[in-house]
Write a protein that holds these residues in place. Sequence first.
Motif, short mmCIF file in Angstrom:
data_model
loop_
_atom_site.label_atom_id
_atom_site.label_comp_id
_atom_site.label_asym_id
_atom_site.label_seq_id
_atom_site.Cartn_x
_atom_site.Cartn_y
_atom_site.Cartn_z
N GLY A 86 -30.54 -33.91 55.17
CA GLY A 86 -29.15 -33.52 54.95
C GLY A 86 -28.78 -32.16 55.50
N ARG A 87 -29.54 -31.66 56.48
CA ARG A 87 -29.35 -30.30 57.00
C ARG A 87 -27.92 -30.01 57.46
NH1 ARG A 87 -34.15 -28.68 60.82
NH2 ARG A 87 -33.43 -30.62 61.74
N ASN A 88 -27.30 -31.00 58.07
CA ASN A 88 -25.97 -30.76 58.63
C ASN A 88 -24.83 -31.17 57.70
OD1 ASN A 88 -27.26 -29.85 60.94
ND2 ASN A 88 -27.52 -31.99 61.62
N LEU A 89 -25.19 -31.54 56.49
CA LEU A 89 -24.15 -32.01 55.57
C LEU A 89 -23.63 -30.87 54.70
CD1 LEU A 89 -25.88 -35.30 54.30
CD2 LEU A 89 -24.07 -35.10 56.01
N PRO A 90 -22.46 -31.07 54.10
CA PRO A 90 -21.98 -30.08 53.13
C PRO A 90 -22.97 -29.97 51.98
CG PRO A 90 -20.29 -31.72 53.62
CD PRO A 90 -21.53 -32.19 54.26
N ILE A 91 -22.92 -28.87 51.26
CA ILE A 91 -23.93 -28.57 50.23
C ILE A 91 -24.17 -29.71 49.22
CG2 ILE A 91 -22.22 -27.23 48.89
CD1 ILE A 91 -25.87 -26.28 48.98
N LEU A 92 -23.09 -30.28 48.71
CA LEU A 92 -23.27 -31.33 47.69
C LEU A 92 -24.03 -32.53 48.27
CD1 LEU A 92 -22.78 -32.53 44.87
CD2 LEU A 92 -20.59 -33.41 45.71
N GLU A 93 -23.56 -33.01 49.42
CA GLU A 93 -24.19 -34.18 50.05
C GLU A 93 -25.65 -33.87 50.42
OE1 GLU A 93 -21.13 -33.30 50.58
OE2 GLU A 93 -20.08 -35.10 49.89
N PHE A 118 -33.76 -39.47 36.47
CA PHE A 118 -33.19 -38.14 36.70
C PHE A 118 -32.40 -38.07 38.00
CE2 PHE A 118 -36.50 -36.68 33.59
CZ PHE A 118 -35.59 -36.29 32.61
N GLU A 119 -32.82 -38.84 38.96
CA GLU A 119 -32.08 -38.84 40.23
C GLU A 119 -30.64 -39.32 39.97
OE1 GLU A 119 -30.33 -40.17 43.78
OE2 GLU A 119 -31.35 -41.73 42.64
N LYS A 120 -30.52 -40.39 39.20
CA LYS A 120 -29.19 -40.92 38.88
C LYS A 120 -28.39 -39.95 38.02
CE LYS A 120 -29.62 -45.85 39.37
NZ LYS A 120 -31.09 -46.06 39.35
N ILE A 176 -24.22 -35.10 37.52
CA ILE A 176 -24.14 -33.70 37.11
C ILE A 176 -23.77 -32.82 38.33
CG2 ILE A 176 -25.45 -31.71 36.24
CD1 ILE A 176 -26.96 -33.67 34.42
N LEU A 177 -24.41 -33.10 39.45
CA LEU A 177 -24.14 -32.32 40.67
C LEU A 177 -22.69 -32.52 41.15
CD1 LEU A 177 -27.20 -31.66 40.88
CD2 LEU A 177 -27.00 -32.08 43.32
N MET A 178 -22.25 -33.76 41.05
CA MET A 178 -20.89 -34.05 41.53
C MET A 178 -19.83 -33.35 40.67
SD MET A 178 -20.95 -37.87 43.15
CE MET A 178 -21.48 -38.79 41.78
N ALA A 179 -20.23 -33.06 39.43
CA ALA A 179 -19.26 -32.41 38.55
C ALA A 179 -19.20 -30.89 38.77
CB ALA A 179 -19.65 -32.71 37.09
N GLN A 180 -20.10 -30.35 39.60
CA GLN A 180 -20.11 -28.89 39.82
C GLN A 180 -19.11 -28.53 40.92
OE1 GLN A 180 -22.03 -27.28 37.58
NE2 GLN A 180 -22.59 -29.38 36.95
N GLU A 181 -18.52 -27.36 40.75
CA GLU A 181 -17.54 -26.95 41.77
C GLU A 181 -18.08 -25.86 42.68
OE1 GLU A 181 -14.05 -26.26 39.48
OE2 GLU A 181 -13.79 -28.42 39.18
N GLU A 182 -18.92 -25.02 42.11
CA GLU A 182 -19.39 -23.89 42.93
C GLU A 182 -20.73 -24.20 43.57
OE1 GLU A 182 -19.50 -20.33 40.66
OE2 GLU A 182 -17.47 -20.71 39.88
#
Length: 343
Positions: free
Chosen positions: A37-44, A108-110, A115-121
């Motif tokens: 995922g090197r070229n993806l936005p941080i969340l992805e 935990f992956e699921k 949890i990650l998707m709910a983060q904004e920063e």
Amino acid sequence: MNKKAETITPPEKAKHIQVPEYKELLTRMKRRYEKVGRNLPILEMELARLQMISDTIESKTSFVKELYRLLKNLHPFYRSLVFLEFDETKVQKYIECIFKARKLAQYFEKKYRYILMAQEERKAIKKKASEARGRMLSPIKRCSRGLLYLKNLVVYLSHLPGINPSLPTIIVAGPPSVGKSSFVASASRARIEIAEYPFTTKDIHVGHTTINGEEIQLIDTPGLLDRRLEERNEIELKAITALKHLKGIIVFLLDPTETSSYPIPVQLEIAEDAKSVTGNKPFIYTVSKIDLVPSKTLSNTIELIKAKTGRTPYTVKANDPKSVHDLIRGIIGSHVEKQGSSM
Ligand SMILES: Nc1nc2c(ncn2[C@@H]2O[C@H](COP(=O)(O)OP(=O)(O)OP(=O)(O)O)[C@@H](O)[C@H]2O)c(=O)[nH]1
Ligand SMILES: [Mg+2]
């Protein structure tokens, strides 16, 4: 089980099972981590990395399903050999540990995906991703010792002799140095260690020969000492395992020479002990090394065996292929038994 399936022996199956050590698993992940995922936005990018960790744990530990099945269906002969060497409770515990770790990694992956998707920063995403990595990896890290133990078990199993239960089988047993390995080597030209000193054979070996167009399997076993079953060491117990769990005709060799490990009456006691674990398999008393004793000694030995067992023993020169083949032909002729088995 059909004949074809039966010929794929547990050792052959074990050769295809790859058990990684924990550090190998970690190295593999680290190698891939930076690239994912090197070229993806941080969340992805973080989501892709979690997915990669989960996938790696899943694929690198998938051996556990195969191993579980293999152990569950293990023939009693192999089961006994494996658990002479490895602790069954530990094996169960380690297998459970790995199954659990696989489940938790997915769980935990699921969980952290949401949890990650709910983060904004960005900082919060990174923090939660790191937490997720820890929670996915620590269950499998806890199985480190188990992975190593199971890896050793699989290596051990893969080195055991491949025994085909659908073939007529002769199990060669007896006290140390009576000529068991010579017998199997003479019959089959299997490369088996033979030496003047006792306790040469420490494992079970297999040889094959063809008699009257039929393939015969011969099993060489370690020497049996004059002691009770519960006092036998691990090497002797391997011989007992073969006598107990393999179907076949037992050729029990006795050494009539002055240099034998025990006098004939003691060798007969050992034979009786061995016989007690064999159920009703044909048990053939056979005097070996007949070329090394005067004919008087040989006839006295035969008489003694007859008197003690009520059976006339066969005789053989164990290091002479012709003598061994003649004997096998004789016993196969009178004990023709097709040995179907549940192996
Ligand atoms: N002359 C003669 N020597 C034999 C005969 N059978 C075995 N030997 C010799 O006896 C010694 C022991 O033979 P092995 O075949 O290693 O005996 P074993 O029963 O397999 O011995 P362990 O594996 O130590 O229990 C070797 O030196 C053989 O060459 C035989 O019938 N005649
Ligand atoms: Mg031997």
